[in-house]
Motif scaffolding. Structure first.
Motif: not given
Length: 614
Positions: A354-357, A348-352, A68-75
């Motif tokens: 995972y979710q593209g940003s 920044t590299q890790i979060t990008t 899903f590529g979304s950290v907000p979806l995780v929370v």
């Protein structure tokens, strides 16, 4: 409508919990990060593998959501799991505790409305997933007094998943299995829980060996070593060889907190003197020596840190900082592009990846401000947590003859989650929050009522299967035979007279004396005329052309088949039973088998016979 009337209090509390979580999602985007654990988990999810210093269960959870590529979806999903935990507490209090809706809702309130519970759900950390897996397992094994085998087996798998999410779950496996044994949940349920948990943990250990060459869950003895560093005295311990390099450098009054000994670059564990040495094995040996040499200091240090759980004000721990106390901060610094977060990668590299940003936290007002205002007082303070635990303990003591009954499993889990971390790792408010749902559940079940509720249809805990079993136990056994319809051949035109078996036998008929007959008519005999004669109104019995009912014949006749034999009421007893022979009127003379009757015996005086009537 019946559902709303029965659960409206909980539904209102649930709406309030949803509102708090909505403020968190809107006010702190995309999530809150805990340095550097959050990025270690997120980085491991990009290439799933067993981690060395912590279990990889949460990383697998993040990897499952990576498409899903979304950290907000995780929370958001973590907030849903938090609401589900409150629903488990409420449902168990209604079902096993037979509490009213308001009482069960009161037990679930800290899970719904504690701001630190909401903040833990908003963190990209393993604690929320661990708590949900543990409460789900406990719900399965306590839903019934004797859980089904499938429920116990599923609970074992959930406990294994919780253990590979946080290693303290290994203690929960033992606690739950022992609690099931003590509460007599059934050997099948106990065996199913233990076996499935062992299979899950064994599978993870095999996976860990393929990566690190060791059959284990983690290589994290450094946490226990950091715990003993707060009291270790190398003059008493006398560590040999390379272990001496792990001795603390500060005097006893100036020791650091355990997490600082793990992550600080100046820590003896991270010194160059240990290059080429198995630091994990060395730390385990040093910690064991310290505990054996200073057991009282070890117990005192752990007890003092445990007592911090019940303080009125929350400690800023382990170090000063806006996130160290696990609160919603007023401001969050952007990621440092030069600071390594995990495995040579920046945050920044890790979060990008995972979710593209980038995942820099944006604090959005006024939602964040409203949540910060609420967190000033909207949490379960330490003394109130102590009261909750005391209520659960009281419920256990009341049921001490049943070894605590339904209160034992959640209370034992809550105590384990509160007491173990200060002894094996360190005190941390983040370690206390997962114990709150179990403590509240134990307190709610302390008021469990044995009697069934007045309106079982409105009780979500009512089990139709259990109701049918209870009703069947109240029915007489064997069940009464159904009424029998007489056959057509057994019908009669008029009922036969009923013989009362308790009626006295009729008087014997005396021999009639001869009358003086005059003109052929006995004296005092009324004269009958034709008008006095009437036709007999009694019906004529119908004679069947088959054997009559078994009440008038022996129960089983020669030649009957098995299908022809049934159980029916026996016939009426004969008030005048037949006598096989006359009683012996001459007992003086011995009995002769061939002459059993007195008139055939030889000799002996016989009474004179009565003269014939004149």
């Amino acid at each position: 409508m019946a559902f709303l009337r029965s659960h409206w209090v909980f539904l209102l509390a649930l709406l309030a919990g949803v509102a708090l979580r909505a403020l968190a999602v809107l006010g702190y985007q995309p999530a809150l990060w805990f340095w550097a654990d959050s990025f270690a988990y997120l980085n491991a999810s990009l290439d799933p593998r067993p981690l060395e210093s912590r279990p990889a269960g949460y990383a697998l959870f993040l990897a499952a959501l990576r498409p899903f590529g979304s950290v907000p979806l995780v929370v958001v999903l973590q907030h849903v799991l938090g609401l589900a935990m409150a629903a488990c507490v409420y449902a168990l209090c209604r079902r096993r505790g037979r509490l009213p809706g308001w009482g069960a809702s009161l037990a679930a309130l800290p899970v719904l409305l504690d701001v630190h519970q909401v903040q833990l759900e908003h963190l990209v950390m393993a604690d929320l997933l661990f708590t949900f897996l543990a409460i789900a397992a406990l719900t399965l094994v306590t839903w019934r007094e004797r859980p089904a085998v499938w429920a116990a087996a599923t609970a074992g798998l959930l406990l294994a998943a919780a253990t590979v999410t946080r290693t303290v779950g290994l203690a929960l496996v033992t606690v739950v299995v022992v609690a099931l044994l003590l509460t007599r949940a059934g050997w099948k349920a106990v065996l199913a829980t233990a076996l499935t948990a062992a299979l899950g943990l064994g599978g993870y250990a095999l996976w860990f060996r393929t990566e690190h060459g060791e059959l284990a869950l983690t290589r994290s003895n450094v946490f226990l070593w950091a715990r003993v560093m707060t009291f270790a005295d190398c003059g008493v311990i006398r560590p040999p060889g390379p272990e001496a390099a792990l001795c603390p450098r500060e005097p006893l009054g100036q020791r650091l907190t355990p997490p600082q000994y793990i992550w600080s670059a100046d820590s003896p564990y991270n010194s160059d003197a240990l290059n080429g040495v198995d630091r994990n094995a060395l730390a385990a040996s040093f910690a064991t020596r310290a505990i054996m040499a200073q057991p009282l200091d070890f117990l005192r240090t752990g007890a003092l840190d445990t007592a911090s759980v019940f303080a009125w004000e929350r400690r800023v721990y382990p170090v000063k900082g806006p996130q160290s106390a696990y609160v919603f901060p007023g401001a969050v610094k952007p990621f440092d592009p030069s600071q390594i977060a995990s495995k040579d990668r920046t945050a920044t590299q890790i979060t990008t990846a995972y979710q593209g940003s980038p995942g820099d936290v944006r604090v959005v007002e006024p939602y964040a401000g409203w949540l910060r205002a609420y967190q000033e007082h909207g949490y379960l303070r330490g003394p109130l947590l102590g009261v909750v635990l005391a209520i659960g303990l009281g419920g256990l003591l009341v049921r001490i003859r049943r070894l605590g009954g339904v209160v034992l499993p959640p209370l034992a889990v809550a105590v384990a989650l509160i007491a173990l971390p200060p002894f094996i790792a360190a005190f941390d408010h983040r370690y206390v929050v997962p114990a709150v749902p179990f403590a509240c559940l134990a307190a709610g079940l302390a008021f469990a009522r044995r009697a069934a509720p007045a309106a079982p249809a409105e009780d979500p805990g009512t089990d139709p299967e259990e109701e049918s079993v209870a009703a069947s136990r109240q029915e007489p056994w064997p069940p009464p035979a159904p009424p029998r319809t007489p056959l057509a051949s057994e019908e009669v035109t008029a009922p036969l007279p009923r013989v009362d078996p308790q009626a006295p036998p009729p008087e014997p008929v005396k021999e009639a004396q001869p009358w003086p007959v005059r003109d052929g008519t006995p004296p005092n005999t009324p004269q009958l005329t034709a008008a006095d004669m009437q036709a007999h109104q009694r019906g004529k019995p119908v004679v069947p052309d088959r054997p009559p009912h078994t009440a008038h014949q022996p129960a089983v006749q020669f030649g009957d088949q098995g299908a022809d034999i049934s159980v029916w009421r026996a016939g009426e007893a004969d008030p005048k039973p037949l006598i096989s022979h006359d009683p012996d009127s001459d007992p003086v003379q011995s009995f002769d088998f061939f002459k059993p009757h007195t008139e055939h015996r030889d000799g002996g005086a016989r009474p004179p016979s009565e003269p014939p009537p004149a």
